[in-house]
Design a protein around this motif. Structure first.
Motif, short mmCIF file in Angstrom:
data_model
loop_
_atom_site.label_atom_id
_atom_site.label_comp_id
_atom_site.label_asym_id
_atom_site.label_seq_id
_atom_site.Cartn_x
_atom_site.Cartn_y
_atom_site.Cartn_z
N TYR A 192 51.62 33.67 49.38
CA TYR A 192 50.97 34.89 48.93
C TYR A 192 49.61 35.05 49.63
CZ TYR A 192 54.54 34.13 45.44
OH TYR A 192 55.75 33.90 44.82
N HIS A 193 49.40 36.20 50.26
CA HIS A 193 48.20 36.41 51.06
C HIS A 193 47.21 37.35 50.38
CE1 HIS A 193 49.56 34.27 54.68
NE2 HIS A 193 50.78 34.64 54.27
N ARG A 194 47.66 38.54 50.02
CA ARG A 194 46.72 39.47 49.38
C ARG A 194 46.33 38.93 47.99
NH1 ARG A 194 50.19 44.76 47.74
NH2 ARG A 194 48.28 45.73 48.53
N PHE A 195 45.08 39.14 47.63
CA PHE A 195 44.54 38.51 46.42
C PHE A 195 43.52 39.46 45.79
CE2 PHE A 195 41.27 36.19 44.17
CZ PHE A 195 41.89 35.15 43.54
N LEU A 196 43.67 39.69 44.50
CA LEU A 196 42.69 40.48 43.74
C LEU A 196 42.44 39.79 42.41
CD1 LEU A 196 40.92 42.97 43.13
CD2 LEU A 196 43.00 44.18 42.40
N GLY A 197 41.19 39.44 42.17
CA GLY A 197 40.83 38.78 40.91
C GLY A 197 39.61 39.43 40.28
N VAL A 198 39.61 39.55 38.96
CA VAL A 198 38.47 40.15 38.24
C VAL A 198 38.13 39.27 37.04
CG1 VAL A 198 39.03 42.50 38.93
CG2 VAL A 198 39.99 41.59 36.82
N PRO A 199 36.85 39.21 36.67
CA PRO A 199 36.47 38.38 35.51
C PRO A 199 36.87 39.04 34.19
CG PRO A 199 34.55 39.54 36.37
CD PRO A 199 35.68 39.84 37.31
N LEU A 200 37.19 38.22 33.20
CA LEU A 200 37.46 38.68 31.84
C LEU A 200 36.22 38.36 31.01
CD1 LEU A 200 41.06 37.21 31.60
CD2 LEU A 200 40.53 39.65 31.46
N LEU A 201 35.61 39.40 30.45
CA LEU A 201 34.35 39.23 29.73
C LEU A 201 34.45 39.81 28.33
CD1 LEU A 201 31.99 40.41 32.61
CD2 LEU A 201 32.36 38.05 31.91
N HIS A 202 33.67 39.22 27.42
CA HIS A 202 33.52 39.78 26.07
C HIS A 202 32.10 39.55 25.63
CE1 HIS A 202 34.39 41.01 22.00
NE2 HIS A 202 33.89 39.88 21.54
N LEU A 203 31.39 40.65 25.34
CA LEU A 203 29.99 40.58 24.91
C LEU A 203 29.18 39.72 25.87
CD1 LEU A 203 30.41 40.21 21.04
CD2 LEU A 203 30.04 42.29 22.38
N ARG A 204 29.38 39.97 27.16
CA ARG A 204 28.63 39.32 28.24
C ARG A 204 29.01 37.86 28.46
NH1 ARG A 204 22.43 41.54 27.24
NH2 ARG A 204 23.02 43.58 26.42
N LYS A 205 29.99 37.35 27.73
CA LYS A 205 30.41 35.96 27.90
C LYS A 205 31.71 35.90 28.69
CE LYS A 205 28.19 34.14 23.73
NZ LYS A 205 28.40 33.45 22.44
N LEU A 206 31.78 34.92 29.59
CA LEU A 206 32.98 34.75 30.40
C LEU A 206 34.11 34.18 29.56
CD1 LEU A 206 34.24 34.78 33.30
CD2 LEU A 206 33.55 32.38 33.46
N VAL A 207 35.24 34.85 29.57
CA VAL A 207 36.44 34.38 28.87
C VAL A 207 37.42 33.76 29.85
CG1 VAL A 207 38.41 35.08 27.45
CG2 VAL A 207 36.16 36.12 27.07
N GLY A 208 37.54 34.35 31.03
CA GLY A 208 38.47 33.83 32.02
C GLY A 208 38.51 34.74 33.24
N VAL A 209 39.60 34.62 34.00
CA VAL A 209 39.79 35.41 35.23
C VAL A 209 41.23 35.92 35.27
CG1 VAL A 209 39.84 35.32 37.76
CG2 VAL A 209 38.02 34.12 36.50
N LEU A 210 41.40 37.18 35.64
CA LEU A 210 42.71 37.81 35.79
C LEU A 210 42.97 38.01 37.28
CD1 LEU A 210 45.19 39.24 34.49
CD2 LEU A 210 43.80 41.32 34.42
N VAL A 211 44.15 37.55 37.76
CA VAL A 211 44.45 37.55 39.19
C VAL A 211 45.82 38.18 39.45
CG1 VAL A 211 44.91 36.10 41.22
CG2 VAL A 211 43.03 35.51 39.66
N ILE A 212 45.91 39.00 40.51
CA ILE A 212 47.21 39.43 41.03
C ILE A 212 47.28 39.05 42.51
CG2 ILE A 212 47.58 41.30 39.37
CD1 ILE A 212 46.62 43.28 41.48
N GLN A 213 48.49 38.74 43.00
CA GLN A 213 48.69 38.32 44.39
C GLN A 213 49.97 38.93 44.95
OE1 GLN A 213 47.90 34.05 42.86
NE2 GLN A 213 47.59 33.85 45.08
N GLY A 214 50.04 39.00 46.27
CA GLY A 214 51.23 39.54 46.90
C GLY A 214 51.44 38.99 48.30
#
Length: 763
Positions: free
Chosen positions: A110-132
């Motif tokens: 998988y080459h293409r990559f898009l990831g965004v942070p998961l936040l709640h009330l300014r606190k990091l919860v995790g990361v959401l990623v899609i790939q292709g």
């Protein structure tokens, strides 16, 4: 590709219907991969410590990698997103310098990559990623849609992250739950969860029968009589000074109690075999339903009154039928919706290691007493099912306002080590009791205690308090079942004044409202912190204030060490009105043959307007007390008891520094003595700043006095002055804390100042 808002709404609704954490995350990655037509969609969640991320769910990568792949913050592309809190969109991820290949994932194709942070009330919860597979970045439309999805999922996944439930399926990580609340009392405790059951509500009553109808009828009639006496006592004591709406409510309740529909209905059902509680519930619901069917809003609202009176009768019934269960002889964490002072008294104090309450706040009387007794407490804990965790091992971390259920052994061992060290330090600090709180360069600080019950007097004196900086007079009102009489208040006040005589005792007049409610005088407001509280309430209920001031003056006549403190002053005419009431009460007592020495009168600065009006208020007062909790709350517009914004509440905010310096400078120019009370006086980092500013009188919980005294005796004010100069240029509280924390570390304290050094012989 087109992503209408309806698809996002559909996704959120589908997730909301999913109760199982694993299924929830599987649903998210599956639906997103379909919506975006991508080969891979993955969720990485933070560990509880937020220092690394674990692959929690995936569609497209190897299922075996779930729970095993772990990346540190700033490690790899996912870690970089977590560290920078920004999205990453790449055409060829493996070619990027930040890419870290993990064989278990099988993600090399998988080459293409898009990831965004998961936040709640300014606190990091995790990361959401899609790939292709393609070697081109995702479109701006895709990126915008994923960011929108992440903003919606942040709060949903935060609950999983906070509870720790998602980790129960992860290999090599013990299942445990971590819950957040609001700080009730600092400190750490470990023990077995023992539930303190509150009185049941009518809604909780289940069908039950009786084999002794005569006894059940007798119990019901006794309960009915007790409630009648309560209401007659409450309304009669206030008389014409009772507000008209509350007076009318007392009258309505009294009519309901005399209603034959109530007494005859309950007795008839008992005759037919129902228990008194079950008969009461059926009768109350039947009476209430008649009003609920009315089209008249006034009549409809009367159903609430019927339920209220039914609950009062039920409470009396249950008091006659309580069973006391023997708690195990081991360290206990008491849990419940709210834990009363009577509940605490039912257990040997040495067995109570902590309190966890699903409601309440920092200023609940439970939290105040816990503070005085040195019992860690966390209030307002959300999401915890205490009944399901009965008997579980629990850690209460009052410093971080956390409750940890079923902690792993390594975590439990570390907390027990901290507790042992704290106990050794406190025993060592006993020798400081009669020593002054004086810096190494001879700056003397007065340490007073906060108290609210006569039971608090002994801890304060035992730990070297030089007086009472804040006596919370509302506590006797809160634990009473009606407004206490003048004589009842006098007995309490004179005992407190005698216990500390000749040391000064600053007694605050009744301060209810906000989150401090009286069980027998409910105040419902849309903005309670901006409403009928403190001096506004007592001036509008003048008889209450007159009665309280008379009781305080009578106690002062015997002991001579009273300082009268008025809360929530925001206007000049308020303090003038209090002085007039004080003068009239003194004259009336003098006519009765009681000579009253003139007590000093002070005001609390909690409302910013009081700070700005100080020059105009000065001629009417003798001293000033800064209420750091409320002043911070009103200055920052942050409700410290609201979990959504409580992380923004910090006494070290730069605005508080400006306010504290302005108050001290103005008071000095006006010749007014000034002290500071509240949580700030117990925070070692804040105390260092207060010493530098020039505050020389602090009032804090008795339990924390030895630690703060040790700190004061270990530093030089001259060394703190350059840090204060730098703090004036800081733009947020974390920068200010970062300036003063190294002082603690150099002295051997923990960075947050909660853990003093074990060897304090240098002091």
């Amino acid at each position: 590709m087109h992503h209408p808002l309806s698809t996002l709404t559909s996704l959120v609704e589908q997730i909301a219907r999913t109760q199982d954490p694993t299924a929830m995350m599987s649903t998210i990655v599956q639906r997103l991969s379909e919506l975006l037509n991508v080969e891979v969609c993955s969720i990485y969640l933070c560990t509880p410590e937020r220092d690394s991320l674990i692959l929690a769910a995936t569609q497209g990568l190897s299922p075996a990698a779930v729970g095993h792949v772990q990346l540190a913050v700033n490690e790899g592309l996912v870690g970089n997103i977590a560290g920078t809190l920004s999205a990453v969109n790449l055409a060829d991820a493996p070619a990027d310098d930040r890419f870290v290949y993990i064989p278990e994932t099988h993600e090399m194709p998988y080459h293409r990559f898009l990831g965004v942070p998961l936040l709640h009330l300014r606190k990091l919860v995790g990361v959401l990623v899609i790939q292709g597979h393609q070697r081109e970045p995702f479109s701006e439309e895709d990126e915008a849609f994923l960011i929108t999805v992440a903003s919606q999922l942040g709060s949903t996944l935060y609950q999983l992250h906070r509870d720790g439930e998602w980790m129960s399926d992860v290999q090599d990580i013990s299942p445990f739950r971590r819950y957040r609340g609001v700080k009730g009392a600092s400190g750490v405790g470990c023990g077995r969860l023992w539930l303190v059951h509150p009185q049941l509500s009518l809604a909780d009553i289940k069908p039950s029968m009786t084999s002794n109808p005569a006894q059940q009828k007798s119990d019901f009639m006794d309960a009915l009589s007790s409630v009648k006496e309560e209401l007659e006592s409450g309304s009669g004591r206030l008389g014409k000074h009772l507000p008209s709406d509350v007076s009318a409510l007392f009258h309505v309740y009294q009519l309901m109690l005399q209603s034959p529909e109530l007494s005859d209905g309950v007795k008839q059902l008992i005759t037919e075999g129902a228990s008194a509680e079950w008969a009461l519930k059926q009768t109350i619901e039947g009476m209430a339903s008649l009003f609920e069917q009315s089209d008249d809003p006034y009549m409809k609202a009367r159903s609430e009154d019927i339920y209220n009176i039914g609950q009062r009768i039920l409470n009396q019934l249950l008091e006659r039928d309580q069973q006391v269960l023997e708690a195990p002889d081991e360290p206990l964490i008491l849990g419940g919706e709210l834990i009363s002072i009577a509940d605490l008294a039912a257990f040997p104090q040495e067995r109570i290691q902590g309190l966890v309450c699903t409601s309440g706040s920092t200023l609940s009387h439970t939290a105040i007493v816990a503070n005085a007794l040195g019992i860690p407490a966390v209030m307002g804990v959300e999401g915890v099912e205490l009944e399901q965790n009965r008997g579980a091992k629990v850690i209460i971390d009052g410093n971080r306002a956390e409750c940890i259920i079923n902690p792993p052994q390594a975590l439990l061992t570390e907390y027990k080590r901290m507790i042992d060290q704290e106990n050794r330090v406190m025993r060592d600090l006993e020798r400081l009791r009669n020593m002054p709180a004086e810096t190494l360069d001879n700056v003397r600080i007065q340490l007073h205690t906060n108290t609210g019950l006569l039971a608090d007097a002994t801890p304060g004196l035992e730990r070297g308090a030089e007086g009472v900086g804040l006596y919370r007079s509302e506590i006797p009102f809160m634990v009473h079942d009606s407004f206490p009489t003048e004589q009842e208040q006098y007995r309490i006040y004179v005992n407190v004044l005698k216990a500390y005589s000749p040391l000064p005792v600053s007694m605050r007049t009744l301060d209810i409202g906000g989150d401090k409610q009286l069980p027998y005088f409910e105040i419902n407001e849309s903005n309670p912190y901006l409403g009928w509280r403190g001096i506004r309430f007592t001036l509008d209920n003048t008889q209450l204030l007159v009665t309280q001031i008379r009781a305080m003056l009578r106690a002062h006549a015997e002991c001579g060490n009273l300082k009268l403190l008025v809360p929530m002053i925001s206007r000049v005419d308020e303090i003038i009105a209090v002085r007039e009431i004080l003068d009239k009460a003194s004259e009336a007592l003098k006519r009765d043959g009681i000579e009253i020495p003139r007590p000093q009168v002070g005001m609390m600065i909690e409302v910013p307007s009081a700070m700005l009006l100080l020059p105009k208020l000065a001629q009417h007062i003798d001293f000033v007390s800064v209420g750091s909790n409320d002043l911070t709350q009103y200055l920052l517009a942050v409700d410290r008891n609201n979990p959504r914004v409580s992380n923004l509440f910090d006494n070290m905010h730069p605005a508080m520094l400006v306010a504290l310096e302005q108050i001290l400078t103005t008071c000095k120019s006006l010749g007014l003595p000034v002290s500071l009370c509240g949580e700030m006086a117990s925070d070692p980092v804040a105390v260092l700043m207060l010493i530098a500013i020039g505050y020389d009188t602090l009032s804090l919980s008795a339990y924390n006095i030895p630690k703060i005294k040790l700190l004061i005796r270990s530093v030089r004010r001259a060394d703190l002055m350059p840090l204060l100069e730098k703090a004036r240029d800081c733009t947020d509280e974390s920068q200010i804390r970062a300036l003063f924390e190294p002082v603690l570390v150099k002295l051997g304290w923990s960075k947050d100042g909660r853990q003093p050094p074990e060897d304090s012989s240098a002091a």
